[in-house]
Write an enzyme that holds these catalytic residues in place. Structure first.
Site, short mmCIF file in Angstrom:
data_model
loop_
_atom_site.label_atom_id
_atom_site.label_comp_id
_atom_site.label_asym_id
_atom_site.label_seq_id
_atom_site.Cartn_x
_atom_site.Cartn_y
_atom_site.Cartn_z
N ARG A 231 0.84 -1.19 0.00
CA ARG A 231 0.00 0.00 0.00
C ARG A 231 0.88 1.25 0.00
O ARG A 231 1.92 1.29 0.66
CB ARG A 231 -0.91 0.04 1.25
CG ARG A 231 -2.16 -0.83 1.13
CD ARG A 231 -3.13 -0.23 0.13
NE ARG A 231 -4.31 -1.03 -0.05
CZ ARG A 231 -4.46 -2.00 -0.95
NH1 ARG A 231 -3.45 -2.32 -1.75
NH2 ARG A 231 -5.59 -2.65 -1.06
N GLU A 260 -2.36 8.28 -5.77
CA GLU A 260 -2.54 7.52 -7.01
C GLU A 260 -3.65 8.14 -7.84
O GLU A 260 -4.76 8.31 -7.33
CB GLU A 260 -2.84 6.05 -6.70
CG GLU A 260 -1.67 5.36 -6.00
CD GLU A 260 -1.90 3.88 -5.76
OE1 GLU A 260 -3.01 3.38 -6.06
OE2 GLU A 260 -0.97 3.21 -5.28
N HIS A 278 0.27 0.30 -9.74
CA HIS A 278 -0.64 -0.46 -8.88
C HIS A 278 -1.33 -1.59 -9.65
O HIS A 278 -2.55 -1.64 -9.77
CB HIS A 278 -1.69 0.46 -8.25
CG HIS A 278 -2.30 -0.11 -7.00
ND1 HIS A 278 -2.84 0.67 -6.00
CD2 HIS A 278 -2.48 -1.40 -6.59
CE1 HIS A 278 -3.31 -0.10 -5.04
NE2 HIS A 278 -3.10 -1.38 -5.37
#
Length: 303
Positions: A231, A260, A278
């Site tokens: 994360r 993000e 990601h």
């Protein structure tokens, strides 16, 4: 009819199966200021990482009394105020088994990329630069891999890394895991000092801040590698860049970011960093498994 809102996408076959079972499935992303109102008309919401289900959104859904189930397609639920939802009678669940292999493979891919300069040599060659003598890497076989957090993904990674000839050690908030005697347990500080590669597999808890900051990076071996497919936020990005610039770390593999899409160009463009946007669970196989698991959860709940 039971209505399901899918905000961040879901595997087509899973949607088809739900519809065949009599569920109405709506695929639409809504910003937070609109989402709460929309949820008044749904029994289930399925999210990934893009949708944030915070208290104000949940409050609006609770007011209508219809929303019963929140499903996170994936592992982490840090984008959901889980305790608050549960307190208000909404069940929250995830799909913890579906993406373990995919994330573990990506972590290994980043390890290879930074160990053998695949990240930067790929870019250089596209620019017409042949820097063969510059890219003398290291082998991962025989090295120590330290896993921070020892859940499903970590255990999958441990098996794969062992097969590649690495020695695996781990740390976990619950302490030593009883059924994994083939791997040695260390407290975090000791693991950081001992490992050649450190791979993170822990949630981000905002009130606790970064688990890996300057002090932790300073503890690591000279020339070690850091991999984060967990994360954004568990690593202090500024401290990481500093450690790479100083030569303290030889490289880093990063799939997740504080923000993000990330705007941290200094980190993304660093020659010692392998970056991906990601994509830990972004394999066809993982998406199929996630879709299957989501369908099973919904069918079981409403049977």
């Amino acid at each position: 009819m039971i209505r399901v809102l899918v905000t961040d996408g879901m595997e087509k076959s899973a949607i088809k199966e739900l519809k065949a079972k009599g569920f109405e499935v709506v695929q639409e992303f809504y910003e937070a200021d609109i989402l709460g109102e929309k949820l008044k008309d749904f029994d289930v919401i399925v999210v990934r990482s893009a949708t944030k289900l915070r208290q104000p959104v949940i409050d609006k859904a609770v007011g209508a009394g219809r929303l019963k189930l929140i499903i996170r397609g994936g592992v982490g639920v840090d984008n959901i105020d889980v305790a608050y939802a549960i307190e208000n009678g909404i069940k929250v669940t995830n799909t913890p088994n579906a993406s373990s292999a995919s994330v573990a493979e990506l972590a290994i891919a980043h390890m290879f990329a930074v160990s053998r300069f695949i990240n930067i040599s790929n870019v250089a060659m596209r620019q017409g630069i042949w820097d063969k003598k510059k890219y003398v890497g290291v082998e991962i076989a025989g090295k120590i891999l330290g896993l921070v957090g020892f859940g499903r993904i970590s255990r999958e990674l441990a098996k794969k890394a062992t097969a590649l000839g690495m020695k695996v050690i781990y740390t976990d908030i619950v302490g030593k895991v009883n059924d994994c005697d083939e791997y040695e347990f260390f407290e975090l500080d000791d693991l950081l000092k001992k490992a050649d590669y450190v791979s993170l597999h822990i949630p981000f808890i905002k009130k606790h801040g970064a688990t890996i900051g300057k002090d932790q990076l300073d503890m690591m071996k000279e020339g070690a590698f850091l991999i984060n497919c967990a994360r954004g936020g568990v690593v202090d990005e500024a401290a990481l860049v500093e450690a790479l610039d100083s030569g303290k770390l030889a490289g880093a593999g990063v799939d997740v970011f504080v923000e993000e899409p990330t705007r941290n160009e200094e980190l993304v463009n660093h020659p010692k960093v392998s970056v991906t946007p990601h994509i830990g669970a972004a394999t066809a196989e993982a998406q199929t498994r996630i879709g299957t698991e989501i369908t099973s959860i919904i069918l079981e709940y409403f049977k």
